[in-house]
Each structure stands twice: as structure tokens, then as C-alpha cells.
Design a protein around this motif. Structure first.
Motif, PDB file in Angstrom:
ATOM      1  N   ILE A 265       0.659  -1.093   0.064  1.00 52.35           N
ATOM      2  CA  ILE A 265       0.106  -0.032   0.014  1.00 52.35           C
ATOM      3  C   ILE A 265       0.760   1.230   0.110  1.00 52.35           C
ATOM      4  O   ILE A 265       0.579   2.252  -0.621  1.00 52.35           O
ATOM      5  N   VAL A 266       1.953   1.269   0.660  1.00 55.03           N
ATOM      6  CA  VAL A 266       2.985   2.456   0.615  1.00 55.03           C
ATOM      7  C   VAL A 266       3.305   2.526  -0.583  1.00 55.03           C
ATOM      8  O   VAL A 266       3.367   3.835  -1.075  1.00 55.03           O
ATOM      9  N   LEU A 267       3.790   1.695  -1.128  1.00 55.87           N
ATOM     10  CA  LEU A 267       4.262   1.533  -2.607  1.00 55.87           C
ATOM     11  C   LEU A 267       3.418   2.161  -3.552  1.00 55.87           C
ATOM     12  O   LEU A 267       3.621   2.684  -4.396  1.00 55.87           O
ATOM     13  N   VAL A 268       2.082   1.481  -3.408  1.00 58.53           N
ATOM     14  CA  VAL A 268       0.997   2.269  -4.267  1.00 58.53           C
ATOM     15  C   VAL A 268       0.886   3.993  -4.133  1.00 58.53           C
ATOM     16  O   VAL A 268       0.845   4.454  -5.131  1.00 58.53           O
ATOM     17  N   TYR A 269       0.965   4.150  -2.840  1.00 60.50           N
ATOM     18  CA  TYR A 269       0.659   5.680  -2.578  1.00 60.50           C
ATOM     19  C   TYR A 269       1.793   6.648  -3.190  1.00 60.50           C
ATOM     20  O   TYR A 269       1.690   7.538  -3.438  1.00 60.50           O
ATOM     21  N   MET A 270       2.985   6.046  -3.098  1.00 64.45           N
ATOM     22  CA  MET A 270       4.199   6.561  -3.395  1.00 64.45           C
ATOM     23  C   MET A 270       4.361   6.563  -5.083  1.00 64.45           C
ATOM     24  O   MET A 270       4.723   7.665  -5.704  1.00 64.45           O
ATOM     25  N   LEU A 271       4.080   5.487  -5.920  1.00 61.26           N
ATOM     26  CA  LEU A 271       4.310   5.360  -7.337  1.00 61.26           C
ATOM     27  C   LEU A 271       3.098   5.733  -8.012  1.00 61.26           C
ATOM     28  O   LEU A 271       3.191   6.371  -9.219  1.00 61.26           O
ATOM     29  N   ASN A 272       1.709   5.293  -7.615  1.00 61.55           N
ATOM     30  CA  ASN A 272       0.549   5.642  -8.496  1.00 61.55           C
ATOM     31  C   ASN A 272       0.442   6.888  -8.992  1.00 61.55           C
ATOM     32  O   ASN A 272       0.025   7.139 -10.135  1.00 61.55           O
ATOM     33  N   PRO A 273       0.657   8.042  -8.324  1.00 60.91           N
ATOM     34  CA  PRO A 273       0.731   9.400  -8.901  1.00 60.91           C
ATOM     35  C   PRO A 273       1.369   9.598 -10.166  1.00 60.91           C
ATOM     36  O   PRO A 273       1.039  10.004 -11.119  1.00 60.91           O
ATOM     37  N   LEU A 274       2.687   9.162 -10.148  1.00 62.75           N
ATOM     38  CA  LEU A 274       3.590   8.988 -11.159  1.00 62.75           C
ATOM     39  C   LEU A 274       3.086   8.345 -12.292  1.00 62.75           C
ATOM     40  O   LEU A 274       3.409   8.535 -13.445  1.00 62.75           O
ATOM     41  N   VAL A 275       2.690   7.026 -12.095  1.00 71.27           N
ATOM     42  CA  VAL A 275       2.043   6.187 -13.131  1.00 71.27           C
ATOM     43  C   VAL A 275       0.761   7.100 -13.721  1.00 71.27           C
ATOM     44  O   VAL A 275       0.837   6.580 -14.888  1.00 71.27           O
ATOM     45  N   GLU A 276       0.132   7.416 -12.890  1.00 72.28           N
ATOM     46  CA  GLU A 276      -1.149   8.182 -13.585  1.00 72.28           C
ATOM     47  C   GLU A 276      -0.704   9.215 -14.483  1.00 72.28           C
ATOM     48  O   GLU A 276      -1.285   9.461 -15.483  1.00 72.28           O
ATOM     49  N   ARG A 277       0.467   9.998 -13.995  1.00 74.40           N
ATOM     50  CA  ARG A 277       0.809  11.084 -15.049  1.00 74.40           C
ATOM     51  C   ARG A 277       1.510  10.620 -16.272  1.00 74.40           C
ATOM     52  O   ARG A 277       1.342  10.946 -17.463  1.00 74.40           O
ATOM     53  N   MET A 278       2.202   9.579 -15.956  1.00 75.77           N
ATOM     54  CA  MET A 278       2.887   8.858 -17.412  1.00 75.77           C
ATOM     55  C   MET A 278       1.699   8.354 -18.419  1.00 75.77           C
ATOM     56  O   MET A 278       1.731   8.409 -19.605  1.00 75.77           O
ATOM     57  N   GLU A 279       0.490   7.931 -17.682  1.00 75.57           N
ATOM     58  CA  GLU A 279      -0.615   7.438 -18.371  1.00 75.57           C
ATOM     59  C   GLU A 279      -1.460   8.396 -19.109  1.00 75.57           C
ATOM     60  O   GLU A 279      -1.785   8.167 -20.154  1.00 75.57           O
ATOM     61  N   LYS A 280      -1.516   9.614 -18.566  1.00 73.72           N
ATOM     62  CA  LYS A 280      -1.911  10.825 -19.187  1.00 73.72           C
ATOM     63  C   LYS A 280      -1.144  10.945 -20.397  1.00 73.72           C
ATOM     64  O   LYS A 280      -1.836  11.641 -21.398  1.00 73.72           O
ATOM     65  N   ARG A 281       0.260  10.837 -20.345  1.00 75.24           N
ATOM     66  CA  ARG A 281       1.119  11.279 -21.467  1.00 75.24           C
ATOM     67  C   ARG A 281       1.143  10.384 -22.594  1.00 75.24           C
ATOM     68  O   ARG A 281       1.764  10.441 -23.461  1.00 75.24           O
ATOM     69  N   GLY A 282       0.485   9.133 -22.382  1.00 75.97           N
ATOM     70  CA  GLY A 282       0.131   8.245 -23.376  1.00 75.97           C
ATOM     71  C   GLY A 282       0.652   6.840 -23.389  1.00 75.97           C
ATOM     72  O   GLY A 282       0.722   5.945 -24.240  1.00 75.97           O
ATOM     73  N   SER A 283       1.491   6.889 -22.128  1.00 75.79           N
ATOM     74  CA  SER A 283       2.396   5.486 -22.049  1.00 75.79           C
ATOM     75  C   SER A 283       1.085   4.497 -21.484  1.00 75.79           C
ATOM     76  O   SER A 283       0.471   4.825 -20.669  1.00 75.79           O
ATOM     77  N   PRO A 284       1.340   3.349 -21.809  1.00 73.06           N
ATOM     78  CA  PRO A 284       0.410   2.223 -21.168  1.00 73.06           C
ATOM     79  C   PRO A 284       0.576   2.036 -19.793  1.00 73.06           C
ATOM     80  O   PRO A 284       1.925   2.281 -19.345  1.00 73.06           O
ATOM     81  N   ARG A 285      -0.334   1.634 -18.982  1.00 68.15           N
ATOM     82  CA  ARG A 285      -0.248   1.641 -17.566  1.00 68.15           C
ATOM     83  C   ARG A 285       0.687   0.748 -16.966  1.00 68.15           C
ATOM     84  O   ARG A 285       1.436   1.025 -16.242  1.00 68.15           O
ATOM     85  N   VAL A 286       0.693  -0.501 -17.598  1.00 66.43           N
ATOM     86  CA  VAL A 286       1.734  -1.590 -17.392  1.00 66.43           C
ATOM     87  C   VAL A 286       3.107  -1.295 -17.652  1.00 66.43           C
ATOM     88  O   VAL A 286       4.013  -1.503 -16.832  1.00 66.43           O
ATOM     89  N   VAL A 287       3.352  -0.545 -18.747  1.00 73.01           N
ATOM     90  CA  VAL A 287       4.474  -0.033 -19.133  1.00 73.01           C
ATOM     91  C   VAL A 287       4.992   0.875 -18.121  1.00 73.01           C
ATOM     92  O   VAL A 287       6.410   1.140 -17.828  1.00 73.01           O
ATOM     93  N   ALA A 288       4.194   1.939 -17.837  1.00 70.37           N
ATOM     94  CA  ALA A 288       4.599   2.773 -16.945  1.00 70.37           C
ATOM     95  C   ALA A 288       5.036   2.272 -15.471  1.00 70.37           C
ATOM     96  O   ALA A 288       5.913   2.828 -14.874  1.00 70.37           O
ATOM     97  N   ILE A 289       4.117   1.322 -14.927  1.00 70.30           N
ATOM     98  CA  ILE A 289       4.738   0.844 -13.740  1.00 70.30           C
ATOM     99  C   ILE A 289       6.057   0.092 -13.873  1.00 70.30           C
ATOM    100  O   ILE A 289       6.730   0.497 -12.885  1.00 70.30           O
ATOM    101  N   LEU A 290       6.237  -0.878 -15.114  1.00 69.60           N
ATOM    102  CA  LEU A 290       7.478  -1.311 -15.086  1.00 69.60           C
ATOM    103  C   LEU A 290       8.444  -0.396 -15.214  1.00 69.60           C
ATOM    104  O   LEU A 290       9.713  -0.531 -14.660  1.00 69.60           O
ATOM    105  N   ILE A 291       8.530   0.611 -15.932  1.00 66.44           N
ATOM    106  CA  ILE A 291       9.573   1.652 -16.087  1.00 66.44           C
ATOM    107  C   ILE A 291       9.828   2.471 -14.568  1.00 66.44           C
ATOM    108  O   ILE A 291      11.012   2.489 -14.321  1.00 66.44           O
ATOM    109  N   LEU A 292       8.609   2.718 -13.911  1.00 67.06           N
ATOM    110  CA  LEU A 292       9.022   3.207 -12.292  1.00 67.06           C
ATOM    111  C   LEU A 292       9.928   2.072 -11.699  1.00 67.06           C
ATOM    112  O   LEU A 292      10.574   2.360 -10.903  1.00 67.06           O
ATOM    113  N   TYR A 293       9.337   0.776 -11.941  1.00 67.91           N
ATOM    114  CA  TYR A 293       9.786  -0.350 -10.803  1.00 67.91           C
ATOM    115  C   TYR A 293      11.360  -0.464 -11.445  1.00 67.91           C
ATOM    116  O   TYR A 293      12.325  -0.691 -10.659  1.00 67.91           O
TER     117      TYR A 293
END
Length: 343
Positions: free
Chosen positions: A40-68
Motif C-alpha cells: 500500500i505504501v508503494l502504491v501511494y508513492m508510485l501511483n501518482p507518477l503512473v497516472e501522470r505517465m498514463e496521461k501522457r500516452g504511456s500504457p499503464r503496465v509499461v509505466a509501472i514497469l519503467i518506475l519499477y
């Protein structure tokens, strides 16, 4: 139609049974909460960045993997540099423990001798002796608990490693989870349930993101300051000072105590330097860092925060103090919501 024959009654009963079943299941697996909490801590820390990358056109899974990948690179770098230093400091501390113990015992003997040579009434002297022995026993208990905590972390490495996996699937299917939750909540309660959920989410997001950012900044500043003034085990004491920032008001005192204690065993000049370093960092944190990062994110009066901290510490120790403020904020949200509904 009688109320017990209405369809919504059975739906409420089924929902209540389902919630009770889930709570009972969570009670049975309470020993596995560590990876879920870390996830849950990881989700709260990373999810805002995932959503920003998703808004810029990156697929959600790809955004998560890049952050990971970024997290893995940073964590690996820190481990390669930090773990050997921490191991060396721990080995050095273990080697110095007998010396520190002798110094503390000498200080205690001098204090006891001073009180024994004074004209203090026997009853008062006995009380002082008991308090000194009590302090010794408390310090030993803290050391034992710290070692137990370290061993517990080492023994739960497998469960801790599960946290990123759980966080990945939570972030990947977060929208599906929200839609599923909305589908099982009765329509007449959806608005209220999601209003409370948003408020609670705001508390946790502000607490986790804001406080963890402050923890990292204060930990780095403290470590650098202790290194500059030449304090032994500077990195270790800096980490302790940073983690203690999770506890409002009392955290800085708790975090500074180990560094000041070691400095006292060296010299009064070293103690003065450590105290000055801690005071400067706390002024920077209190007047610059925290107001810009968090503000009044909990929305609680200082008196309420202090009472919550004291109650949490009394009931559940350090863990209670860490969770006291967000839980108090959540209770305030629920009470305010129920009060508005009743009036």
C-alpha cells in the motif's frame, strides 16, 4: 410489503455477512500484514507518477514497469553503497559495546557514590538508586527490542519481497478494483461511501507521501551533519533521526537521543556539536521543509495530536505513536460525517 421481505434487506444482510467474513479472514492472516502494508505504501508513492505517465500516452503496465526499473536501480545503488557501510558500522558498534558499557557503568557508579556520600535521607537515596536501576533496565530492554526487531525483519525478507508484486497488481487493476467496489455497494450508499473513501485516501496519501519525503530529507541531512562533525556511526544515527520524524513533536527528541548519548560518552564538545546540528536541522525541517511539503495535511489541532500520540504510545508503543495521527484524522472524518448526517 414487510421490511424482512424486501430485496434490499437481504442485500444489506449479505453485505454485512461479506464484510464480517472479510474481517475474520484478515484476522486469520494478520501475520501476513507486513507485505500488504508495504504494498500500500508503494502504491501511494508510485501511483501518482503512473497516472501522470498514463496521461501522457504511456500504457499503464509499461509505466509501472519503467518506475519499477528506476526503483530497482536506485535501491540497488543504495544497497551496494549503503549496506557495506552499515555492516561496518554495526561491526564497529559491536566491538565498542563493551567500552561503552564500561563508561556507562562508571558514570552510574560515580552518581551512586555521589548520592551515597551526600547527606540525603536514606529513603530518598533508596528511591534514587531504584530509579537509576530502572533506567538501566529500560535501556537494556530497548536494546533487546531493537535486536528482536532486526531479527524479525531478516526472518520476514520473503514476505517483504512480496510487497512489490502485490503493489504491481494493485496499481495495474486499480480502476477495476474501484469499479468492483462501486458495484457491490448499494446505490443509495455509493455517494457517501466514496466520499468517505476519498477523505480517508487524502489522509493516507498526505501522510505517506509527505512524511516519507520528510523522513528521507531529514535522514540525509542528519547523516551528513553527523559525518561532518565526526560522530561515530553517523549514517546509522541519521537514519534513526529520519525515521523518528514519522512521530510528530516527540520524534525529533526520540531520534536525537541515541546520537546525543554516544556524543556524551566522547566529550562535552562533541555533545554540543551534535545538539547544535540537531537544532539547526529541526529548524530547517519545521520552518521550511514540512510547511512546503505537507502543510497542515492532517487538519488536527496540536492538542489533539499530542493526546493521540500519548494514547497510541501508551496502548501500542512506537507503532501506536506512528499510526496515532492518521487514525485520529480518520476518526475525525467519520465523526464529522456522521454528525452532519444526524443533524
Amino acid at each position: 410489503m414487510a421490511w424482512w421481505k424486501e430485496k434490499c434487506t437481504y442485500r444489506y444482510l449479505f453485505l454485512s455477512f461479506l464484510i464480517g467474513l472479510i474481517l475474520f479472514f484478515l484476522y486469520l492472516i494478520r501475520g501476513l500484514f507486513v507485505p500488504f502494508i508495504l504494498a500500500i505504501v508503494l502504491v501511494y508513492m508510485l501511483n501518482p507518477l503512473v497516472e501522470r505517465m498514463e496521461k501522457r500516452g504511456s500504457p499503464r503496465v509499461v509505466a509501472i514497469l519503467i518506475l519499477y526499473l528506476g526503483v530497482v536501480i536506485v535501491a540497488t545503488s543504495l544497497l551496494m553503497y549503503g549496506v557495506p557501510r552499515m555492516v561496518n558500522q554495526l561491526e564497529k558498534m559491536v566491538e565498542n559495546i563493551p567500552l561503552y558499557t564500561d563508561q556507562v557503568e562508571e558514570i552510574v557508579r560515580n552518581i551512586q557514590k555521589r548520592f551515597a556520600d551526600s547527606s540525603m535521607p536514606p529513603g530518598v537515596q533508596q528511591i534514587v538508586d531504584e530509579r537509576i536501576r530502572w533506567v538501566e533496565s529500560r535501556v537494556l530492554a530497548i536494546v533487546r527490542k531493537s535486536m528482536d526487531l532486526l531479527m524479525a525483519l531478516l526472518s520476514n525478507l520473503f514476505y517483504i519481497a512480496l510487497a512489490p508484486v502485490l503493489a504491481f497488481y494493485i496499481m495495474k487493476d486499480l480502476k477495476l478494483i474501484k469499479n468492483w467496489t462501486r458495484s457491490i455497494v448499494p446505490k443509495e450508499l455509493v455517494e457517501d461511501v466514496f466520499y468517505l473513501a476519498r477523505k480517508v485516501d487524502d489522509v493516507f496519501s498526505n501522510f505517506i507521501r509527505g512524511h516519507l519525503t520528510v523522513v528521507v530529507i531529514v535522514g540525509i541531512l542528519s547523516s551528513l551533519a553527523f559525518m561532518v562533525i565526526g560522530l561515530e556511526f553517523a549514517a546509522m544515527f541519521g537514519i534513526i533521526a529520519g525515521i523518528a520524524e514519522l512521530i510528530p513533536y516527540f520524534g525529533p527528541l526520540i531520534g536525537a537521543a541515541p546520537a546525543v548519548g554516544i556524543a556524551l560518552l566522547h566529550s562535552k564538545y562533541m555533545t554540543l556539536k551534535v545538539i547544535l546540528a540537531v537544532l539547526i536541522i529541526q529548524q530547517v525541517e519545521g520552518n521550511i521543509i514540512s510547511p512546503k511539503i505537507m502543510g497542515n495535511c492532517m487538519g488536527l489541532h496540536p492538542l489533539v495530536i499530542i493526546v493521540a500520540l500519548l494514547a497510541g504510545g501508551h496502548l501500542f508503543g512506537i507503532a501506536g505513536m506512528l499510526l496515532a495521527v492518521p487514525l485520529a484524522a480518520i476518526i475525525k472524518i467519520i465523526v464529522s460525517f456522521v454528525w452532519r448526517k444526524l443533524i
